[in-house]
Design a protein around this motif. Structure first.
Motif, PDB file in Angstrom:
ATOM      1  N   VAL A 137       6.115  10.101   1.090  1.00 42.93           N
ATOM      2  CA  VAL A 137       5.620   8.813   0.607  1.00 42.93           C
ATOM      3  C   VAL A 137       5.754   7.814   1.751  1.00 42.93           C
ATOM      4  O   VAL A 137       6.828   7.686   2.343  1.00 42.93           O
ATOM      5  CB  VAL A 137       6.433   8.321  -0.616  1.00 42.93           C
ATOM      6  CG1 VAL A 137       6.025   6.904  -1.010  1.00 42.93           C
ATOM      7  CG2 VAL A 137       6.248   9.263  -1.793  1.00 42.93           C
ATOM      8  N   LEU A 138       4.657   7.122   2.069  1.00 43.01           N
ATOM      9  CA  LEU A 138       4.693   6.065   3.078  1.00 43.01           C
ATOM     10  C   LEU A 138       4.333   4.762   2.388  1.00 43.01           C
ATOM     11  O   LEU A 138       3.419   4.717   1.563  1.00 43.01           O
ATOM     12  CB  LEU A 138       3.690   6.333   4.210  1.00 43.01           C
ATOM     13  CG  LEU A 138       4.079   7.411   5.226  1.00 43.01           C
ATOM     14  CD1 LEU A 138       3.661   8.783   4.737  1.00 43.01           C
ATOM     15  CD2 LEU A 138       3.421   7.145   6.567  1.00 43.01           C
ATOM     16  N   VAL A 139       5.064   3.714   2.731  1.00 46.81           N
ATOM     17  CA  VAL A 139       4.821   2.409   2.113  1.00 46.81           C
ATOM     18  C   VAL A 139       4.496   1.382   3.183  1.00 46.81           C
ATOM     19  O   VAL A 139       5.235   1.234   4.159  1.00 46.81           O
ATOM     20  CB  VAL A 139       6.038   1.946   1.285  1.00 46.81           C
ATOM     21  CG1 VAL A 139       5.770   0.588   0.655  1.00 46.81           C
ATOM     22  CG2 VAL A 139       6.381   2.965   0.204  1.00 46.81           C
ATOM     23  N   ALA A 155      -6.625  -2.316   2.918  1.00 43.74           N
ATOM     24  CA  ALA A 155      -7.688  -2.434   1.912  1.00 43.74           C
ATOM     25  C   ALA A 155      -7.411  -3.586   0.945  1.00 43.74           C
ATOM     26  O   ALA A 155      -8.338  -4.219   0.440  1.00 43.74           O
ATOM     27  CB  ALA A 155      -7.823  -1.122   1.146  1.00 43.74           C
ATOM     28  N   LEU A 156      -6.130  -3.871   0.710  1.00 41.63           N
ATOM     29  CA  LEU A 156      -5.775  -4.983  -0.184  1.00 41.63           C
ATOM     30  C   LEU A 156      -6.194  -6.328   0.407  1.00 41.63           C
ATOM     31  O   LEU A 156      -6.387  -7.296  -0.318  1.00 41.63           O
ATOM     32  CB  LEU A 156      -4.264  -4.985  -0.444  1.00 41.63           C
ATOM     33  CG  LEU A 156      -3.778  -4.076  -1.577  1.00 41.63           C
ATOM     34  CD1 LEU A 156      -2.274  -3.928  -1.551  1.00 41.63           C
ATOM     35  CD2 LEU A 156      -4.213  -4.597  -2.940  1.00 41.63           C
ATOM     36  N   GLU A 157      -6.318  -6.380   1.740  1.00 39.52           N
ATOM     37  CA  GLU A 157      -6.737  -7.618   2.401  1.00 39.52           C
ATOM     38  C   GLU A 157      -8.255  -7.821   2.305  1.00 39.52           C
ATOM     39  O   GLU A 157      -8.762  -8.873   2.634  1.00 39.52           O
ATOM     40  CB  GLU A 157      -6.292  -7.598   3.866  1.00 39.52           C
ATOM     41  CG  GLU A 157      -4.770  -7.571   4.031  1.00 39.52           C
ATOM     42  CD  GLU A 157      -4.329  -7.235   5.447  1.00 39.52           C
ATOM     43  OE1 GLU A 157      -5.097  -7.529   6.388  1.00 39.52           O
ATOM     44  OE2 GLU A 157      -3.235  -6.672   5.611  1.00 39.52           O
ATOM     45  N   HIS A 158      -8.972  -6.761   1.904  1.00 37.22           N
ATOM     46  CA  HIS A 158     -10.439  -6.849   1.816  1.00 37.22           C
ATOM     47  C   HIS A 158     -10.917  -6.485   0.415  1.00 37.22           C
ATOM     48  O   HIS A 158     -11.908  -5.794   0.241  1.00 37.22           O
ATOM     49  CB  HIS A 158     -11.082  -5.916   2.854  1.00 37.22           C
ATOM     50  CG  HIS A 158     -10.648  -6.218   4.253  1.00 37.22           C
ATOM     51  ND1 HIS A 158     -11.112  -7.294   4.963  1.00 37.22           N
ATOM     52  CD2 HIS A 158      -9.765  -5.587   5.058  1.00 37.22           C
ATOM     53  CE1 HIS A 158     -10.539  -7.316   6.163  1.00 37.22           C
ATOM     54  NE2 HIS A 158      -9.714  -6.294   6.241  1.00 37.22           N
ATOM     55  N   MET A 168      -1.565  -0.930  -4.112  1.00 42.31           N
ATOM     56  CA  MET A 168      -2.701  -0.029  -3.999  1.00 42.31           C
ATOM     57  C   MET A 168      -2.181   1.358  -3.638  1.00 42.31           C
ATOM     58  O   MET A 168      -1.387   1.509  -2.713  1.00 42.31           O
ATOM     59  CB  MET A 168      -3.697  -0.513  -2.940  1.00 42.31           C
ATOM     60  CG  MET A 168      -4.961   0.343  -2.924  1.00 42.31           C
ATOM     61  SD  MET A 168      -6.248  -0.288  -1.841  1.00 42.31           S
ATOM     62  CE  MET A 168      -6.846  -1.687  -2.739  1.00 42.31           C
ATOM     63  N   VAL A 169      -2.627   2.356  -4.388  1.00 42.77           N
ATOM     64  CA  VAL A 169      -2.172   3.738  -4.171  1.00 42.77           C
ATOM     65  C   VAL A 169      -3.381   4.593  -3.836  1.00 42.77           C
ATOM     66  O   VAL A 169      -4.446   4.439  -4.444  1.00 42.77           O
ATOM     67  CB  VAL A 169      -1.480   4.300  -5.445  1.00 42.77           C
ATOM     68  CG1 VAL A 169      -0.889   5.675  -5.166  1.00 42.77           C
ATOM     69  CG2 VAL A 169      -0.409   3.355  -5.948  1.00 42.77           C
ATOM     70  N   GLY A 192       0.847  -1.185   0.000  1.00 38.46           N
ATOM     71  CA  GLY A 192       0.000   0.000   0.000  1.00 38.46           C
ATOM     72  C   GLY A 192       0.879   1.230   0.000  1.00 38.46           C
ATOM     73  O   GLY A 192       1.824   1.321   0.786  1.00 38.46           O
ATOM     74  N   ILE A 193       0.615   2.175  -0.901  1.00 38.76           N
ATOM     75  CA  ILE A 193       1.441   3.390  -0.986  1.00 38.76           C
ATOM     76  C   ILE A 193       0.583   4.631  -0.772  1.00 38.76           C
ATOM     77  O   ILE A 193      -0.409   4.843  -1.470  1.00 38.76           O
ATOM     78  CB  ILE A 193       2.167   3.493  -2.350  1.00 38.76           C
ATOM     79  CG1 ILE A 193       3.108   2.292  -2.543  1.00 38.76           C
ATOM     80  CG2 ILE A 193       2.952   4.793  -2.441  1.00 38.76           C
ATOM     81  CD1 ILE A 193       3.858   2.284  -3.868  1.00 38.76           C
TER      82      ILE A 193
END
Length: 339
Positions: free
Chosen positions: A18-20, A323-326, A102-103, A10-11
């Motif tokens: 920028v946080l990753v 969010a990528l997990e859902h 995901m950005v 997630g970015i």
């Protein structure tokens, strides 16, 4: 450096930093969105914190640039190079399978701006790219359950944009994004000091002043800080002392713009959801929400409780990764790009 076959990343592609977020590892990188480039060869000399230290201090052949402006890509090629550098730093150079990324993007960006983010991320090494709107990511990162039929209000104040949104049943009911946030607070301080003292200061000094003595609620803070700038009359360096009260006067206009945006969203929120918000309160995220007294000022003006999220700066990045997990629940509302 982290080595793995592939990961969900997630970015939070912010104007200021920028946080990753890497699944299972949390936020693994937080660096300023700055790239130092050699003008003649367009070669990247430094990225992130190392490049930020060069702002205002580079010789003629080197330029330190911020490739994102007001939450969107201002320089496509440099953004792509910056993303490639950060993804390489996180994943290592030898990936057997490229990551899904995901950005987050501000609400209300144009189709062209969305496409620029999608393509820059894909070119930087993503297998599949998803876009999520900042308030949704911020709400997830702040631990709000947005899937239920209750109104949640999120105010995300970043470096380039402030996103205000009411969410219910996993999606945005009403939102507004304005290009007034942390950077505009800094610019207001630079303008005030130039006007009142005839002294020019740099953006780094303005940011330090905002963090150390800046306030949106003068009753809450009474401090002062000595800063150095260039006298516009003599051209010589000069030291002056700035108080918290002065920072409030300087930043009053951009602070009022944020409050006006919150009122606009509240006025356009369905009555049932408004009742939920007045009971549950407003949640603030983003680095700009940490401005001293801003939560108290918003609460006083709106008569609604205001809570600053526990890890306000990382909220959007954490929410973007989670969010990528859902995806099964969120995918219908996401924008995707697959090559």
């Amino acid at each position: 450096m982290f080595g793995f076959l592939a990961a969900d990343i997630g970015i939070d592609l912010g104007t200021a930093s920028v946080l990753v977020y890497v699944k299972g590892k949390g936020v693994v990188l937080q660096e300023p969105s700055v790239v130092a480039i050699e003008k003649d060869t367009q070669k990247i000399l430094a990225v992130g914190e190392e490049a930020r230290r060069m702002i205002g201090r580079t010789p003629g052949n080197i330029t330190a640039v911020r490739p994102l402006k007001d939450g969107v890509i201002a320089d496509y090629d440099v953004t792509e190079m910056m993303l490639k550098y950060f993804i390489g730093k996180i994943c290592g150079k030898r990936l057997l399978l490229r990551p899904r990324i995901m950005v987050c993007i501000p609400t209300g960006v144009t189709t062209v701006e969305k496409r620029a983010v999608l393509e820059a991320t894909q070119s930087a090494g993503a297998r599949k790219v998803y876009l999520i709107e900042e308030p949704v990511a911020a709400a997830i990162g702040a631990g709000l359950d947005i899937s239920k039929p209750y109104g949640n209000m999120v105010v995300d104040i970043g470096g380039g944009t402030t996103d205000v949104a009411v969410l219910s049943l996993g999606n945005i009911v009403y939102s507004q994004s304005i290009r007034v946030a942390g950077d505009k607070f800094d610019e207001a301080l630079v303008r005030y000091i130039r006007k009142e003292y005839n002294i020019m200061i740099g953006e780094r000094t303005a940011e330090e002043l905002k963090i150390n003595v800046g306030t949106a609620f003068p009753k809450e803070r009474s401090e002062s800080m000595e800063i150095r700038g260039r006298n516009l009359v003599t051209g010589l360096p000069k030291n002056i002392i700035i108080t918290s009260e002065e920072t409030y006067k300087a930043m009053e206009e951009p602070i009022q713009a944020v409050i006006d945006c919150i009122f606009h969203v509240l006025e356009n929120t369905p009555p049932e959801l408004s009742a939920d918000i007045s009971e549950r309160g407003i949640v603030m995220t983003g680095g700009g929400s940490l401005l001293n007294g801003l939560d108290k000022l918003i609460s006083e003006r709106t008569q609604i409780p205001v809570h600053v999220a526990e890890d306000a700066i990382s909220c959007v990045a954490v929410g973007t990764g989670k969010a990528l997990e859902h995806l099964d629940k969120l995918e219908p509302s996401l924008i995707t790009y697959k090559k």
